[in-house]
Design a protein around this motif. Structure first.
Motif, PDB file in Angstrom:
ATOM      1  N   LEU A 112     -19.344 -21.056  36.304  1.00 30.27           N
ATOM      2  CA  LEU A 112     -20.366 -20.939  35.452  1.00 30.27           C
ATOM      3  C   LEU A 112     -21.985 -20.657  36.159  1.00 30.27           C
ATOM      4  CD1 LEU A 112     -19.215 -23.467  33.015  1.00 30.27           C
ATOM      5  CD2 LEU A 112     -18.746 -21.207  32.977  1.00 30.27           C
ATOM      6  N   ASN A 133     -21.418 -22.756  24.532  1.00 31.19           N
ATOM      7  CA  ASN A 133     -20.485 -21.663  24.316  1.00 31.19           C
ATOM      8  C   ASN A 133     -18.948 -22.302  24.684  1.00 31.19           C
ATOM      9  OD1 ASN A 133     -21.890 -19.025  23.997  1.00 31.19           O
ATOM     10  ND2 ASN A 133     -23.257 -19.912  25.488  1.00 31.19           N
ATOM     11  N   LYS A 193     -14.776 -16.793  20.751  1.00 31.77           N
ATOM     12  CA  LYS A 193     -14.022 -15.999  21.857  1.00 31.77           C
ATOM     13  C   LYS A 193     -14.763 -14.604  21.938  1.00 31.77           C
ATOM     14  CE  LYS A 193      -9.469 -17.613  20.021  1.00 31.77           C
ATOM     15  NZ  LYS A 193      -8.282 -17.583  19.603  1.00 31.77           N
ATOM     16  N   ARG A 194     -14.570 -14.197  23.214  1.00 25.46           N
ATOM     17  CA  ARG A 194     -15.148 -13.076  23.790  1.00 25.46           C
ATOM     18  C   ARG A 194     -14.186 -12.289  24.622  1.00 25.46           C
ATOM     19  NH1 ARG A 194     -19.860 -16.967  24.421  1.00 25.46           N
ATOM     20  NH2 ARG A 194     -21.336 -16.330  22.816  1.00 25.46           N
ATOM     21  N   GLU A 240     -17.135  -9.597  28.417  1.00 27.34           N
ATOM     22  CA  GLU A 240     -18.189  -9.946  27.857  1.00 27.34           C
ATOM     23  C   GLU A 240     -18.611 -11.354  28.599  1.00 27.34           C
ATOM     24  OE1 GLU A 240     -18.135  -8.377  23.418  1.00 27.34           O
ATOM     25  OE2 GLU A 240     -17.097 -10.173  23.854  1.00 27.34           O
ATOM     26  N   TRP A 241     -17.594 -12.055  28.825  1.00 28.95           N
ATOM     27  CA  TRP A 241     -18.002 -13.171  29.535  1.00 28.95           C
ATOM     28  C   TRP A 241     -18.570 -13.082  30.841  1.00 28.95           C
ATOM     29  CZ3 TRP A 241     -18.417 -17.881  27.205  1.00 28.95           C
ATOM     30  CH2 TRP A 241     -17.517 -18.108  26.183  1.00 28.95           C
ATOM     31  N   ASN A 242     -18.034 -12.104  31.809  1.00 29.37           N
ATOM     32  CA  ASN A 242     -18.259 -11.581  32.951  1.00 29.37           C
ATOM     33  C   ASN A 242     -20.003 -11.392  33.012  1.00 29.37           C
ATOM     34  OD1 ASN A 242     -17.566 -10.862  35.874  1.00 29.37           O
ATOM     35  ND2 ASN A 242     -18.509  -9.015  35.148  1.00 29.37           N
ATOM     36  N   VAL A 273     -20.182 -15.581  33.805  1.00 30.91           N
ATOM     37  CA  VAL A 273     -18.686 -16.276  33.892  1.00 30.91           C
ATOM     38  C   VAL A 273     -17.945 -15.478  34.732  1.00 30.91           C
ATOM     39  CG1 VAL A 273     -16.844 -17.590  32.580  1.00 30.91           C
ATOM     40  CG2 VAL A 273     -19.299 -17.542  31.724  1.00 30.91           C
ATOM     41  N   THR A 313      -9.280 -11.009  25.303  1.00 31.10           N
ATOM     42  CA  THR A 313     -10.380 -12.075  24.543  1.00 31.10           C
ATOM     43  C   THR A 313     -10.046 -13.451  25.177  1.00 31.10           C
ATOM     44  OG1 THR A 313      -9.039 -12.090  22.661  1.00 31.10           O
ATOM     45  CG2 THR A 313     -10.714 -10.904  22.601  1.00 31.10           C
ATOM     46  N   TYR A 318     -11.470 -17.765  25.144  1.00 30.35           N
ATOM     47  CA  TYR A 318     -12.384 -19.137  24.986  1.00 30.35           C
ATOM     48  C   TYR A 318     -12.724 -19.995  26.331  1.00 30.35           C
ATOM     49  CZ  TYR A 318      -8.344 -22.122  24.073  1.00 30.35           C
ATOM     50  OH  TYR A 318      -7.060 -22.880  23.989  1.00 30.35           O
ATOM     51  N   LEU A 319     -13.838 -20.412  26.109  1.00 27.03           N
ATOM     52  CA  LEU A 319     -14.296 -21.321  27.419  1.00 27.03           C
ATOM     53  C   LEU A 319     -13.844 -22.795  27.139  1.00 27.03           C
ATOM     54  CD1 LEU A 319     -15.623 -21.494  30.151  1.00 27.03           C
ATOM     55  CD2 LEU A 319     -17.640 -21.967  28.895  1.00 27.03           C
ATOM     56  N   LEU A 340     -11.343 -19.891  31.224  1.00 22.22           N
ATOM     57  CA  LEU A 340     -11.222 -19.094  30.140  1.00 22.22           C
ATOM     58  C   LEU A 340      -9.760 -18.942  29.773  1.00 22.22           C
ATOM     59  CD1 LEU A 340     -13.709 -16.058  30.961  1.00 22.22           C
ATOM     60  CD2 LEU A 340     -14.018 -18.011  29.296  1.00 22.22           C
TER      61      LEU A 340
END
Length: 438
Positions: free
Chosen positions: A280, A288, A294-295, A299-301, A305, A319, A321-322, A334
């Motif tokens: 992180l 988050n 959920k992404r 998107e997380w990158n 992340v 997709t 979640y963290l 993730l």
């Protein structure tokens, strides 16, 4: 343990980890037992029954005395499921209630280890070595099952290893399954649930899938090297060796294929990961870390992340979640659909993490990049109840005050942490409780 209850030793190790890190699906009660071949630490027990009216000494004594009548009254349920009168009478005539089971049902030791300790206890070098030997010994079967069901062989082998240490009798359990589920069908606080398990066990005996004297398992009725409950057996077991029997006790092909079928029907996606350990960025907003957020991996990158070790995400459109299973000071992950599929096998984050990590280790992967925090202990059930009670008094909607710290409780903890100037990772620990007490 297929779907609803865990193996004969696993739950003793995971019961409190599950309660501290439980998914919404864990409204299903979990059971206690042992898979490591050694007993859990001796701990003081709660008063029998925990206050439930069906678990008082008087209620238990009355139910024990009424046991023959209760079993006889279950005949219509068995008949409706295709059990013959001959089979019913043959296997129920000599049944005796196993009252020792009541101690297991409601003895919740005030003992808890943090999730990192559980995962490290489950994913050992010995279990990795043994698992690789099992994969090699039964390689043709694993290959056929993988092709037929589209489930990663390493995940199946990991379940086998975690549930029973690859078939160790102490891991599988030595109790008569019919006696166990019959007792729980007529005595104690979960009779409605276990009546289905009782009838499902009689169906197994009616069809002759598993011989009666081989039907041994945990006190709650889970049996076989990958620990199927009788109703889960009925849903997921397959005859893969072609002998006309679905024998998840004695047939290696049936064991491997049935476990794979369970994961497949629970949503396993072939060729995809269960999750990724991630790093992180500085200044990350820990709110988050929420199962409902959920992404895509891309998107997380873009949020910084990044996958641990500098590796790329193979499929950025997936997709996830963290999850921060040990809070901000431990590894971050993730999680994707295959993690949720494992959770359906046993709804505890500690269990699912151990399965996923052991599968990766069997495949040749290494240890997690981030170390688990060196916590002295986790929270006792009384402390978890206190956290929920205090949050409820503050006006938070946390659902039932039951010691199960689910999604509503985590969100409430995050909000409390924000208001208190703490890092809002939603992690319940001793420091959080001390802050609440001020």
């Amino acid at each position: 343990m297929a779907s609803t209850t865990c193996s004969s030793t696993l739950c003793a190790v995971l019961a409190l980890a599950a309660a501290a890190l439980v998914t919404p699906a864990a409204a299903q009660a979990q059971t206690t037992g042992s898979i490591f071949g050694f007993p859990p630490p001796a701990q003081p027990q709660q008063a029998a029954g925990g206050g439930h009216p069906l678990m008082t000494p008087q209620a238990l004594a009355e139910a024990q005395a009424n046991f023959p009548n209760c079993i006889a009254a279950l005949w219509p349920l068995a008949q409706a499921k295709g059990v013959s009168r001959r089979t019913f009478e043959r296997y129920t005539a000599q049944l005796q209630p196993q009252m020792k089971i009541m101690e297991f049902m409601d003895s919740q030791p005030e003992f808890s280890k943090p999730i990192g300790a559980y995962v490290n206890m489950l994913v050992t070098e010995w279990r990795v070595k043994k698992g690789r030997e099992v994969l090699e010994r039964y390689k043709p079967i694993f290959e056929k099952v993988e092709k037929a069901f589209g489930v990663d062989r390493y995940a199946v082998a990991a379940i086998w290893g975690i549930e029973s240490t690859y078939g160790d009798p102490d891991g599988i359990g030595r109790r008569n399954v019919l006696e166990s589920v019959a007792t729980l069908s007529c005595i104690g606080r979960r009779q409605d649930y276990f009546r289905d398990e009782f009838v499902a066990t009689l169906q197994i005996l009616e069809k002759g899938d598993v011989p009666y004297d081989h039907l041994k398992g945990s006190w709650a009725g889970a049996f076989g090297p990958t620990q199927f409950m009788p109703t889960s057996f009925q849903r997921f077991a397959v005859d893969f060796d072609g002998d006309g029997k679905r024998n998840v006790v004695d047939s290696i092909p049936d064991i491997i294929a049935s476990t794979a079928n369970n994961l497949k029907l629970d949503g396993w996606e072939f060729g995809k990961a269960w999750g990724y350990e991630v790093d992180l960025p500085q200044g990350f907003d820990y709110r988050n870390a929420n199962r409902t957020i959920k992404r895509t991996l891309g998107e997380w990158n873009n949020m910084g992340v990044r996958r641990a070790g500098g590796l790329a995400y193979p499929r950025p459109t997936e997709t996830a979640y963290l999850l921060l299973p040990a809070g901000a000071n431990g590894p971050a992950f993730l999680m994707m659909k295959n993690f949720d599929a494992i959770l359906k096998y046993n709804p505890a984050d500690a269990y699912a993490l151990a399965i996923g990590h052991l599968a990766d280790r069997l495949r040749g992967g290494g240890a997690f990049a981030q170390s688990w925090p060196k916590e002295e202990r986790g929270l006792s059930k009384a402390e978890r109840l206190e956290i929920q009670g205090r949050l409820a008094q503050m006006g938070y909607d946390i659902g039932n005050v039951d010691g199960i710290l689910g999604q509503k409780t985590r969100v409430a903890i995050q909000d409390f942490q924000v208001r208190s100037g703490l890092l809002p990772d939603g992690y319940p620990d001793v420091a959080l409780l001390q802050q609440m007490r001020r």
